[in-house]
Design a protein around this motif. Sequence first.
Motif, PDB file in Angstrom:
ATOM      1  N   SER A 231       0.857  -1.186   0.000  1.00  9.88           N
ATOM      2  CA  SER A 231       0.000   0.000   0.000  1.00  9.88           C
ATOM      3  C   SER A 231       0.889   1.229   0.000  1.00  9.88           C
ATOM      4  CB  SER A 231      -0.891   0.037   1.241  1.00  9.88           C
ATOM      5  OG  SER A 231      -1.815  -1.012   1.224  1.00  9.88           O
ATOM      6  N   GLY A 232       0.444   2.281  -0.650  1.00  3.29           N
ATOM      7  CA  GLY A 232       1.222   3.521  -0.691  1.00  3.29           C
ATOM      8  C   GLY A 232       0.783   4.512   0.366  1.00  3.29           C
ATOM      9  N   HIS A 233      -0.472   4.417   0.777  1.00  2.15           N
ATOM     10  CA  HIS A 233      -1.009   5.408   1.727  1.00  2.15           C
ATOM     11  C   HIS A 233      -0.758   4.997   3.169  1.00  2.15           C
ATOM     12  CE1 HIS A 233      -3.990   2.317   1.146  1.00  2.15           C
ATOM     13  NE2 HIS A 233      -4.537   2.644   2.299  1.00  2.15           N
ATOM     14  N   LYS A 234      -0.149   3.842   3.386  1.00  2.00           N
ATOM     15  CA  LYS A 234       0.077   3.396   4.762  1.00  2.00           C
ATOM     16  C   LYS A 234       1.421   3.934   5.268  1.00  2.00           C
ATOM     17  CE  LYS A 234      -3.045  -0.522   4.757  1.00  2.00           C
ATOM     18  NZ  LYS A 234      -3.207  -1.982   4.835  1.00  2.00           N
ATOM     19  N   PHE A 235       2.513   3.245   4.987  1.00  2.00           N
ATOM     20  CA  PHE A 235       3.801   3.651   5.560  1.00  2.00           C
ATOM     21  C   PHE A 235       4.356   4.924   4.894  1.00  2.00           C
ATOM     22  CE2 PHE A 235       8.467   3.321   5.800  1.00  2.00           C
ATOM     23  CZ  PHE A 235       8.603   3.388   7.180  1.00  2.00           C
ATOM     24  N   ILE A 236       4.175   5.056   3.600  1.00  2.00           N
ATOM     25  CA  ILE A 236       4.730   6.214   2.900  1.00  2.00           C
ATOM     26  C   ILE A 236       3.832   7.428   3.103  1.00  2.00           C
ATOM     27  CG2 ILE A 236       5.332   7.138   0.617  1.00  2.00           C
ATOM     28  CD1 ILE A 236       6.018   4.136  -0.065  1.00  2.00           C
ATOM     29  N   GLY A 237       2.527   7.225   2.910  1.00  2.00           N
ATOM     30  CA  GLY A 237       1.589   8.316   3.139  1.00  2.00           C
ATOM     31  C   GLY A 237       1.148   8.969   1.851  1.00  2.00           C
ATOM     32  N   SER A 238      -0.160   9.151   1.711  1.00  2.00           N
ATOM     33  CA  SER A 238      -0.717   9.773   0.514  1.00  2.00           C
ATOM     34  C   SER A 238      -2.130  10.256   0.833  1.00  2.00           C
ATOM     35  CB  SER A 238      -0.755   8.733  -0.608  1.00  2.00           C
ATOM     36  OG  SER A 238      -1.697   9.081  -1.594  1.00  2.00           O
ATOM     37  N   PRO A 239      -2.547  11.387   0.274  1.00  2.00           N
ATOM     38  CA  PRO A 239      -3.908  11.855   0.527  1.00  2.00           C
ATOM     39  C   PRO A 239      -4.957  10.970  -0.143  1.00  2.00           C
ATOM     40  CG  PRO A 239      -2.801  13.292  -1.038  1.00  2.00           C
ATOM     41  CD  PRO A 239      -1.781  12.304  -0.569  1.00  2.00           C
ATOM     42  N   ILE A 240      -4.524  10.193  -1.145  1.00  2.00           N
ATOM     43  CA  ILE A 240      -5.440   9.308  -1.876  1.00  2.00           C
ATOM     44  C   ILE A 240      -4.926   7.883  -1.681  1.00  2.00           C
ATOM     45  CG2 ILE A 240      -6.356   8.734  -4.165  1.00  2.00           C
ATOM     46  CD1 ILE A 240      -5.515  11.619  -5.005  1.00  2.00           C
ATOM     47  N   PRO A 241      -5.818   6.938  -1.317  1.00  2.00           N
ATOM     48  CA  PRO A 241      -5.332   5.560  -1.180  1.00  2.00           C
ATOM     49  C   PRO A 241      -4.656   5.098  -2.473  1.00  2.00           C
ATOM     50  CG  PRO A 241      -7.582   5.731  -0.382  1.00  2.00           C
ATOM     51  CD  PRO A 241      -7.257   7.040  -1.040  1.00  2.00           C
ATOM     52  N   CYS A 242      -3.551   4.403  -2.334  1.00  2.00           N
ATOM     53  CA  CYS A 242      -2.844   3.905  -3.517  1.00  2.00           C
ATOM     54  C   CYS A 242      -1.929   2.766  -3.096  1.00  2.00           C
ATOM     55  CB  CYS A 242      -2.036   5.015  -4.191  1.00  2.00           C
ATOM     56  SG  CYS A 242      -0.780   5.746  -3.133  1.00  2.00           S
ATOM     57  N   GLY A 243      -1.292   2.134  -4.043  1.00  2.00           N
ATOM     58  CA  GLY A 243      -0.383   1.035  -3.744  1.00  2.00           C
ATOM     59  C   GLY A 243       0.492   0.750  -4.943  1.00  2.00           C
ATOM     60  N   VAL A 244       1.337  -0.249  -4.804  1.00  2.00           N
ATOM     61  CA  VAL A 244       2.195  -0.666  -5.913  1.00  2.00           C
ATOM     62  C   VAL A 244       2.130  -2.182  -5.982  1.00  2.00           C
ATOM     63  CG1 VAL A 244       4.545  -0.644  -6.866  1.00  2.00           C
ATOM     64  CG2 VAL A 244       3.781   1.261  -5.426  1.00  2.00           C
ATOM     65  N   VAL A 245       1.994  -2.709  -7.188  1.00  2.00           N
ATOM     66  CA  VAL A 245       2.120  -4.155  -7.363  1.00  2.00           C
ATOM     67  C   VAL A 245       3.302  -4.410  -8.283  1.00  2.00           C
ATOM     68  CG1 VAL A 245       0.482  -4.374  -9.320  1.00  2.00           C
ATOM     69  CG2 VAL A 245       0.916  -6.338  -7.828  1.00  2.00           C
ATOM     70  N   LEU A 246       4.101  -5.414  -7.931  1.00  2.00           N
ATOM     71  CA  LEU A 246       5.250  -5.802  -8.745  1.00  2.00           C
ATOM     72  C   LEU A 246       5.153  -7.288  -9.020  1.00  2.00           C
ATOM     73  CD1 LEU A 246       7.466  -3.824  -6.462  1.00  2.00           C
ATOM     74  CD2 LEU A 246       7.941  -3.702  -8.877  1.00  2.00           C
ATOM     75  N   ALA A 247       5.516  -7.668 -10.244  1.00  2.00           N
ATOM     76  CA  ALA A 247       5.495  -9.090 -10.597  1.00  2.00           C
ATOM     77  C   ALA A 247       6.641  -9.363 -11.553  1.00  2.00           C
ATOM     78  CB  ALA A 247       4.167  -9.446 -11.255  1.00  2.00           C
ATOM     79  N   LYS A 248       6.967 -10.627 -11.699  1.00  2.00           N
ATOM     80  CA  LYS A 248       7.949 -10.979 -12.717  1.00  2.00           C
ATOM     81  C   LYS A 248       7.352 -10.631 -14.080  1.00  2.00           C
ATOM     82  CE  LYS A 248      10.171 -14.636 -10.131  1.00  2.00           C
ATOM     83  NZ  LYS A 248      10.340 -16.086  -9.937  1.00  2.00           N
ATOM     84  N   LYS A 249       8.155 -10.020 -14.936  1.00  2.00           N
ATOM     85  CA  LYS A 249       7.633  -9.564 -16.227  1.00  2.00           C
ATOM     86  C   LYS A 249       7.140 -10.739 -17.072  1.00  2.00           C
ATOM     87  CE  LYS A 249       8.655  -6.570 -20.123  1.00  2.00           C
ATOM     88  NZ  LYS A 249       8.477  -7.574 -21.175  1.00  2.00           N
ATOM     89  N   THR A 250       7.812 -11.868 -16.952  1.00  2.00           N
ATOM     90  CA  THR A 250       7.401 -13.045 -17.726  1.00  2.00           C
ATOM     91  C   THR A 250       5.954 -13.442 -17.385  1.00  2.00           C
ATOM     92  OG1 THR A 250       8.658 -14.227 -16.038  1.00  2.00           O
ATOM     93  CG2 THR A 250       9.610 -14.137 -18.224  1.00  2.00           C
ATOM     94  N   HIS A 251       5.534 -13.206 -16.131  1.00  2.00           N
ATOM     95  CA  HIS A 251       4.152 -13.523 -15.747  1.00  2.00           C
ATOM     96  C   HIS A 251       3.178 -12.565 -16.432  1.00  2.00           C
ATOM     97  CE1 HIS A 251       5.816 -16.312 -13.066  1.00  2.00           C
ATOM     98  NE2 HIS A 251       5.835 -15.613 -11.950  1.00  2.00           N
ATOM     99  N   ARG A 252       3.516 -11.270 -16.365  1.00  2.00           N
ATOM    100  CA  ARG A 252       2.618 -10.268 -16.956  1.00  2.00           C
ATOM    101  C   ARG A 252       2.523 -10.433 -18.486  1.00  2.00           C
ATOM    102  NH1 ARG A 252       3.843  -7.290 -20.907  1.00  2.00           N
ATOM    103  NH2 ARG A 252       3.924  -5.030 -20.943  1.00  2.00           N
ATOM    104  N   ASP A 253       3.579 -10.891 -19.135  1.00  2.00           N
ATOM    105  CA  ASP A 253       3.549 -11.058 -20.590  1.00  2.00           C
ATOM    106  C   ASP A 253       2.482 -12.055 -21.021  1.00  2.00           C
ATOM    107  OD1 ASP A 253       5.572  -9.252 -20.770  1.00  2.00           O
ATOM    108  OD2 ASP A 253       7.173 -10.721 -21.084  1.00  2.00           O
ATOM    109  N   ARG A 254       2.137 -12.961 -20.117  1.00  2.00           N
ATOM    110  CA  ARG A 254       1.132 -13.977 -20.477  1.00  2.00           C
ATOM    111  C   ARG A 254      -0.267 -13.391 -20.591  1.00  2.00           C
ATOM    112  NH1 ARG A 254       2.856 -19.588 -18.376  1.00  2.00           N
ATOM    113  NH2 ARG A 254       0.700 -20.016 -18.869  1.00  2.00           N
ATOM    114  N   ILE A 255      -0.499 -12.233 -19.970  1.00  2.00           N
ATOM    115  CA  ILE A 255      -1.853 -11.678 -20.007  1.00  2.00           C
ATOM    116  C   ILE A 255      -1.962 -10.424 -20.880  1.00  2.00           C
ATOM    117  CG2 ILE A 255      -2.455 -12.561 -17.698  1.00  2.00           C
ATOM    118  CD1 ILE A 255      -2.256  -9.227 -17.227  1.00  2.00           C
TER     119      ILE A 255
END
Length: 377
Positions: A231-255
């Motif tokens: 989550s981005g709005h938890k430890f880092i802090g943000s006025p709007i809820p947000c987050g980051v998702v990371l995955a192996k690129k080979t996984h994302r290429d399948r979709i």
Amino acid sequence: MNDFTLSAADAVEMNNLLSDCERFTTSFLGYPVAKDFDYSPLFPFLQYPLNNLGDPYISSTYAVGSREMEKYVISFFADLFRAEPDNYWGYVTNGGSEGNLYGLYLAREIYPKGMVYYSESTHYSVQKNIHLLNLPGIIIKCQENGEMDYDDLEEAIRPNRHLPVIILANIGTTMTEARDNVSEIKAILRKLAIRHHYIHADGALSGSYAAFLDPRPAFDFADGVDSIAISGHKFIGSPIPCGVVLAKKTHRDRIARSVAYIGTLDTTITGSRNGHSPLFLWYALKSMGITGLKMRAENSLATAAYAVERLNETGIAAWRNPNAITVVFPAPSAVCCRQFQLAAENGISHIICMPGIGKSQIDRFVAALQQEAAVPA
Ligand SMILES: *Cc1c(COP(=O)(O)O)cnc(C)c1O
């Protein structure tokens, strides 16, 4: 330009809301949301319709957005989470829940017949996510501290060895900030000779600072996960809820699927995507840097240690997991929970010593609990 002027009554209502926001932000202790940010230099951007629609790495025909900042944010965390430099991909989400949905979505596309394993301390949104994805799941027991019971995991996988294994590992559970150990999980998969597996790390709460802890928890790509959500709005802090998702690129290429209308790839859950959030995160990461983030984590840990000590001094059975900023104790009265916005579940409650919470706020909280103990209900 339209006339955006409010009536006098509506202006009063809006101003009342503003003072409520101020008041309630100052007093809360029970939710993992940093409140010490200052993004005022970014205010001019609120005048523009920023939208990072589609894949962050492929420019869209729509050009009002913050893709470059988004890519920086992703590369920052890819580095921190020890992703292979040429095999990662990600995007800025609307929060940890979307990131978890995304990780499980990739897992299902790779293993449509997979079985999901997640502990009983898992965030409530995960059950909904696996329901949305129509995946079968098995809930694993927890140890006292909220960490997955690895013996129970092994027993649950054993009769289902013919199915691919999808694990949702908690890197900081919602109630006690327990961390499931990805190395232990991998050892079980090896022991049972499971070849087809996918591990998603739910780092919504403590993924953003886990890399700074000593000893470093086993939670990232080098430890063997396939995707991580924070989550981005938890430890880092943000006025709007947000987050980051990371995955192996080979996984994302399948979709990946190209869409002519937006001129980019449709690789994310939503179509239109918030273009302001990546800018907030970029600003925070650029201004704090690794050193600043690390210091933030150290301050929070010190506040949590202080809170446990103060609560124990007053006879309250407070405790925390090793290197956790969440302090757990028996749930106080409903009045107290309301005053400090504390969640309560199964008789326990917690405060979360987020950046922006200082010793004086802990002292006020301890005093309130003490006063409550002195006046029998
Ligand atoms: C907060 C949290 C989530 C959900 O994240 P949002 O950013 O609120 O969507 C998921 N898992 C855990 C462990 C959390 O603490």
